[in-house]
Design a protein around this motif. Structure first.
Motif, PDB file in Angstrom:
ATOM      1  N   ALA A  22      37.277  78.974  29.930  1.00 56.93           N
ATOM      2  CA  ALA A  22      38.648  79.478  30.066  1.00 56.93           C
ATOM      3  C   ALA A  22      39.140  79.354  31.505  1.00 56.93           C
ATOM      4  CB  ALA A  22      38.705  80.936  29.597  1.00 56.93           C
ATOM      5  N   ILE A  23      38.328  79.791  32.463  1.00 56.17           N
ATOM      6  CA  ILE A  23      38.767  79.746  33.857  1.00 56.17           C
ATOM      7  C   ILE A  23      38.824  78.307  34.337  1.00 56.17           C
ATOM      8  CG2 ILE A  23      36.612  79.871  35.200  1.00 56.17           C
ATOM      9  CD1 ILE A  23      39.645  82.172  35.658  1.00 56.17           C
ATOM     10  N   TYR A  24      37.950  77.438  33.821  1.00 52.08           N
ATOM     11  CA  TYR A  24      37.965  76.022  34.207  1.00 52.08           C
ATOM     12  C   TYR A  24      39.244  75.355  33.710  1.00 52.08           C
ATOM     13  CZ  TYR A  24      36.679  71.081  34.309  1.00 52.08           C
ATOM     14  OH  TYR A  24      36.663  69.728  34.528  1.00 52.08           O
ATOM     15  N   ASP A  25      39.643  75.653  32.475  1.00 51.83           N
ATOM     16  CA  ASP A  25      40.878  75.065  31.947  1.00 51.83           C
ATOM     17  C   ASP A  25      42.087  75.530  32.752  1.00 51.83           C
ATOM     18  OD1 ASP A  25      39.456  73.721  30.019  1.00 51.83           O
ATOM     19  OD2 ASP A  25      39.843  75.193  28.428  1.00 51.83           O
ATOM     20  N   LEU A  26      42.109  76.814  33.096  1.00 49.04           N
ATOM     21  CA  LEU A  26      43.217  77.329  33.899  1.00 49.04           C
ATOM     22  C   LEU A  26      43.252  76.661  35.272  1.00 49.04           C
ATOM     23  CD1 LEU A  26      42.991  81.148  33.099  1.00 49.04           C
ATOM     24  CD2 LEU A  26      44.825  79.572  32.412  1.00 49.04           C
ATOM     25  N   ALA A  27      42.063  76.526  35.887  1.00 47.33           N
ATOM     26  CA  ALA A  27      42.008  75.898  37.205  1.00 47.33           C
ATOM     27  C   ALA A  27      42.417  74.432  37.127  1.00 47.33           C
ATOM     28  CB  ALA A  27      40.599  76.029  37.783  1.00 47.33           C
ATOM     29  N   ASP A  58      45.052  77.594  48.182  1.00 38.81           N
ATOM     30  CA  ASP A  58      45.002  76.431  47.307  1.00 38.81           C
ATOM     31  C   ASP A  58      44.894  76.903  45.853  1.00 38.81           C
ATOM     32  OD1 ASP A  58      42.332  77.080  46.696  1.00 38.81           O
ATOM     33  OD2 ASP A  58      41.569  75.869  48.338  1.00 38.81           O
ATOM     34  N   PRO A  59      44.988  75.977  44.881  1.00 37.59           N
ATOM     35  CA  PRO A  59      44.983  76.393  43.471  1.00 37.59           C
ATOM     36  C   PRO A  59      43.751  77.200  43.074  1.00 37.59           C
ATOM     37  CG  PRO A  59      45.732  74.132  43.644  1.00 37.59           C
ATOM     38  CD  PRO A  59      45.288  74.536  45.020  1.00 37.59           C
ATOM     39  N   LEU A  60      42.576  76.832  43.563  1.00 39.38           N
ATOM     40  CA  LEU A  60      41.369  77.564  43.192  1.00 39.38           C
ATOM     41  C   LEU A  60      41.388  78.977  43.762  1.00 39.38           C
ATOM     42  CD1 LEU A  60      38.608  74.811  43.570  1.00 39.38           C
ATOM     43  CD2 LEU A  60      39.932  75.473  41.546  1.00 39.38           C
ATOM     44  N   SER A  66      43.896  85.815  40.816  1.00 43.89           N
ATOM     45  CA  SER A  66      44.318  86.381  39.536  1.00 43.89           C
ATOM     46  C   SER A  66      43.123  86.969  38.787  1.00 43.89           C
ATOM     47  CB  SER A  66      44.994  85.306  38.680  1.00 43.89           C
ATOM     48  OG  SER A  66      46.159  84.816  39.302  1.00 43.89           O
ATOM     49  N   TYR A  67      42.010  86.228  38.775  1.00 48.11           N
ATOM     50  CA  TYR A  67      40.812  86.713  38.100  1.00 48.11           C
ATOM     51  C   TYR A  67      40.314  88.010  38.740  1.00 48.11           C
ATOM     52  CZ  TYR A  67      35.962  86.882  36.484  1.00 48.11           C
ATOM     53  OH  TYR A  67      34.775  87.295  35.935  1.00 48.11           O
ATOM     54  N   ALA A  68      40.384  88.087  40.066  1.00 44.96           N
ATOM     55  CA  ALA A  68      39.912  89.285  40.757  1.00 44.96           C
ATOM     56  C   ALA A  68      40.710  90.514  40.347  1.00 44.96           C
ATOM     57  CB  ALA A  68      39.995  89.078  42.270  1.00 44.96           C
ATOM     58  N   VAL A  69      42.018  90.342  40.199  1.00 34.16           N
ATOM     59  CA  VAL A  69      42.864  91.468  39.811  1.00 34.16           C
ATOM     60  C   VAL A  69      42.553  91.916  38.386  1.00 34.16           C
ATOM     61  CG1 VAL A  69      45.241  92.161  39.329  1.00 34.16           C
ATOM     62  CG2 VAL A  69      44.713  90.874  41.404  1.00 34.16           C
ATOM     63  N   GLU A  79      35.936  84.103  43.552  1.00 32.75           N
ATOM     64  CA  GLU A  79      35.797  82.715  43.976  1.00 32.75           C
ATOM     65  C   GLU A  79      34.425  82.159  43.599  1.00 32.75           C
ATOM     66  OE1 GLU A  79      36.738  82.416  48.096  1.00 32.75           O
ATOM     67  OE2 GLU A  79      38.863  82.915  47.822  1.00 32.75           O
ATOM     68  N   ARG A  80      33.394  82.986  43.669  1.00 33.52           N
ATOM     69  CA  ARG A  80      32.067  82.540  43.250  1.00 33.52           C
ATOM     70  C   ARG A  80      32.053  82.230  41.755  1.00 33.52           C
ATOM     71  NH1 ARG A  80      29.329  86.922  44.077  1.00 33.52           N
ATOM     72  NH2 ARG A  80      29.357  86.589  46.336  1.00 33.52           N
ATOM     73  N   PHE A  81      32.756  83.048  40.971  1.00 31.68           N
ATOM     74  CA  PHE A  81      32.835  82.811  39.524  1.00 31.68           C
ATOM     75  C   PHE A  81      33.553  81.492  39.231  1.00 31.68           C
ATOM     76  CE2 PHE A  81      34.861  83.222  35.360  1.00 31.68           C
ATOM     77  CZ  PHE A  81      33.786  83.616  34.576  1.00 31.68           C
ATOM     78  N   VAL A  82      34.629  81.214  39.947  1.00 31.97           N
ATOM     79  CA  VAL A  82      35.351  79.955  39.750  1.00 31.97           C
ATOM     80  C   VAL A  82      34.465  78.773  40.145  1.00 31.97           C
ATOM     81  CG1 VAL A  82      37.341  78.591  40.485  1.00 31.97           C
ATOM     82  CG2 VAL A  82      37.601  81.038  40.042  1.00 31.97           C
ATOM     83  N   ASP A  83      33.738  78.907  41.236  1.00 35.22           N
ATOM     84  CA  ASP A  83      32.830  77.834  41.650  1.00 35.22           C
ATOM     85  C   ASP A  83      31.762  77.576  40.584  1.00 35.22           C
ATOM     86  OD1 ASP A  83      34.160  77.478  44.012  1.00 35.22           O
ATOM     87  OD2 ASP A  83      32.817  78.751  45.190  1.00 35.22           O
TER      88      ASP A  83
END
Length: 499
Positions: A22-27, A58-60, A66-69, A79-83
Motif C-alpha cells: 500500500a505505501i509503495y503504491d502511494l509512493a 521530496d515525495p518520499l 502522512s504515514y507518521a501522522v 521514513e524507515r518504513f517507507v524505505d
C-alpha cells in the motif's frame, strides 16, 4: 496448537507485505506526479512547483510524513518504513515474496534488508536477491541468525565490496561512547572489529569464571563489573563476602584461563592463497569476507593449521578410543554446522558438545551409531541434555544424493523440523566422503533366556531408550522414502531435498 503458537507470526509477514504494498503504491504515484510536474517545468509549462527532488520535502518524505501522522509514529520511524517498502518491491522483491508467503517473519526480513543495503550494482543485487530467496526456501529450519548468515555469505561471495565497505567503515569509526541510562547508570559502548569484540567477550567470561558459587550477581552484572575492573586496572573480586570463599581470581588464575581462549576461523586454502574469494567462517559470528580472513591470518597471534579432509577416508575415530572423533573430524563437523545444530540455538560450535545422533553403543560399537560425519553434530550442553534425558525428542541426520547433510528434530508433539547444515558452502566435500558402515536400525533380535533364571528386563533403561529411538529413525526414513517416491510420480521438480 504448538504450530499456531510458534508460527502464527507468518500471518504478520503477510499483513506487513500488504502494508508495504500500500505505501509503495502511494509512493510510486507521488513520484510519478512529481516526475510529470518536473517534465512540465522542463518544457516551459507550469510554475516550477514540480521540482521537488531538489527541495527538502521530496515525495518520499511527504509520504512518510502522512504515514507518521496516521500511524502515530515519529518521522524517522515512518521514513524507515517507507524505505523497507521500497526495498521489498524494488531492491529485493524475491526475498519480499518470502515475507508474503510466510517463510520469513518481519524481523527476519528486516535482517535481509540490512545485509543487502550496501549493494549498488542492480544486476548483482538482482542475482543475490534470487539466489538468497532460493537458498532460504531450501535450507529449512530458519532463524534470524540463519537468515542473516545465509545472505551474508551470498553477499560476501558475489559482491565482496559490499562487505569490505562495512569493515572499512567500522575500522574508521572505532570509538567509545558513554550514554546516560538513568541518573545512576550509564552505558559504555565500544566499537571495534568483530574478532577483537569476540576476544574481549571471551576474556571477560574467563575473568568471571573464577567467582565462587555463592556470588549473588547475575552473569550480566559480573560481566559489567569485570569489564570495568579490567579497564580501570582495579581487582575484580567475588561479591559473596563469605570467609570460606573459594574464588579463583588471582592474576595467575585469570591469566591461565585467558591463555586458553581461542578464536576459531575456518577458511579454504585457496582463499588464504588469494586465488579464490570464498568467504570464511568466524566461530560465534558467521561468514566473513575473504579480505577479512586474510587480514586475520596476518595477525601476530594467529596460528594456521591445515585441515586435510582426505584423512577421513582412512580414519574418523581416535585409534585408542572409537567413541572420540579425530581432530580432523572434530574440526570439520564444527565448521560444517557453525553453531549448535538444534533449531533456534546459536551457541557457537566450539562451545558445544559433539553428539552421536544415533547413540554410540559402548558395549557393542558395531550395533550403535558410528563416529562419522554422517552421525555427528554439535549440540550445546542444554540441548544435548534435553535430547538425552527427556522423553519424546528424536533427532536424525541424513545425507542426500548431492552430499548435503540434513538434520531433523521431532518434538514431543510430533512436529518435525528439517534443515541443512549451515556451512555446506564452506565444506561441500564432507557429505561426499564415503562411509564404510551400515546405518543401525535397532532391529537386532534380542537373545532369549530361560524364564526361571533371567531378569524381567533384558536390557537397561538406557539401552531400551536407544533401541526405541533407532527404530523410530528407521521408520521415519522409510516414510520419507515412500513420500518422495509418491511425490516423484506427480512432479519432477517439487523443491524438496532429494533424500
Amino acid at each position: 496448537m504448538m504450530l499456531f503458537a510458534a508460527r502464527a507470526d507468518s500471518f504478520h509477514g503477510l499483513v506487513l507485505w500488504h502494508r508495504y504494498r500500500a505505501i509503495y503504491d502511494l509512493a510510486s504515484d507521488r513520484i510519478a506526479e512529481a516526475n510529470t510536474a518536473a517534465d512540465a517545468v522542463g518544457n516551459g509549462v507550469g510554475d516550477g512547483g514540480g521540482d521537488v527532488f531538489t527541495r527538502l520535502y521530496d515525495p518520499l518524505c511527504q509520504i512518510a510524513a502522512s504515514y507518521a501522522v496516521v500511524a502515530g509514529v515519529r518521522q524517522c520511524t515512518a521514513e524507515r518504513f517507507v524505505d523497507e517498502a521500497l526495498a521489498c518491491f524494488d531492491r529485493i522483491p524475491a526475498i519480499g515474496r518470502l515475507l508474503r508467503d510466510g517463510v520469513l517473519t518481519p524481523f527476519w526480513f528486516r535482517r535481509a534488508i540490512e545485509q543487502t543495503a550496501l549493494i549498488d550494482d542492480p544486476d548483482i543485487l538482482a542475482f543475490i536477491d534470487t539466489e538468497a530467496a532460493h537458498r532460504l526456501t531450501t535450507i529449512g529450519g530458519l532463524t534470524a541468525r540463519r537468515v542473516e548468515n545465509t545472505i551474508a555469505h551470498i553477499v560476501a561471495t558475489h559482491d565482496p565490496d559490499a562487505v569490505t565497505t562495512t569493515r572499512e567503515d567500522t575500522r574508521t569509526q572505532k570509538k567509545v561512547l558513554t550514554t546516560p541510562v538513568t541518573d545512576t547508570v550509564s552505558e559504555l559502548i565500544i566499537t571495534t572489529t568483530t574478532e577483537d569484540a569476540a576476544l574481549c567477550t571471551d576474556t571477560i567470561d574467563a575473568v568471571i569464571a573464577g567467582v565462587c558459587r555463592h556470588d549473588p550477581r547475575t552473569k550480566g552484572e559480573r560481566r559489567a563489573d569485570a569489564a570495568v575492573a579490567r579497564l580501570t586496572g582495579t581487582p575484580f573480586v567475588c561479591a559473596c563476602e563469605r570467609p570460606d570463599c573459594a574464588a579463583e581470581l588471582s592474576d595467575a588464575d585469570v591469566a591461565a584461563r585467558c591463555a586458553s581462549i581461542v578464536l576459531h576461523v575456518v577458511v579454504r586454502q585457496e582463499t588464504l592463497d588469494g586465488t579464490a574469494h570464498t568467504p570464511a567462517l568466524l566461530d560465534g559470528y558467521g561468514p566473513i569476507s575473504a579480505a577479512h580472513v586474510r587480514d586475520l591470518a596476518k595477525r601476530p597471534d594467529a596460528t594456521t593449521r591445515d585441515l586435510d579432509l582426505g584423512k577421513l577416508l582412512t580414519r574418523t575415530a581416535q585409534r585408542g578410543n572409537p567413541y572420540r572423533p579425530t581432530a580432523v573430524l572434530d574440526t570439520a563437523v564444527r565448521g560444517l554446522f557453525g553453531t549448535c545444530s538444534w533449531v533456534g540455538c546459536d551457541r557457537p560450535a566450539w562451545r558445544c558438545d559433539l553428539d552421536h545422533v544415533t547413540e554410540y553403543n559402548h558395549r557393542d560399537p558395531g550395533s550403535g551409531g558410528p563416529t562419522c560425519a554422517c552421525n555427528l553434530n554439535p549440540k550445546c550442553r542444554f540441548h544435548h541434555g534435553l535430547k538425552t534425558h527427556t522423553r519424546g525428542w528424536l533427532d536424525d541426520q541424513i545425507i542426500d544424493a548431492h552430499g548435503t547433510i540434513w538434520t531433523e528434530i521431532t518434538t514431543p508433539e510430533g512436529i518435525t523440523i528439517r534443515r541443512q547444515a549451515a556451512n555446506t558452502w564452506l565444506l561441500p566435500e564432507l557429505g561426499l566422503l564415503p562411509c564404510d558402515h551400515n546405518t543401525p536400525t535397532g532391529t537386532t533380535r534380542r537373545t532369549t533366556r530361560h524364564a526361571e533364571n533371567a531378569p524381567k528386563r533384558t536390557r537397561t533403561r538406557l539401552e531400551a531408550k536407544h533401541r526405541y529411538r533407532m527404530q523410530q529413525r528407521a521408520i521415519n526414513r522409510r516414510h520419507r522414502e515412500t513420500d518422495q517416491a509418491l511425490a516423484a510420480l506427480h512432479s519432477t521438480d517439487d523443491g524438496l531435498p532429494p533424500f
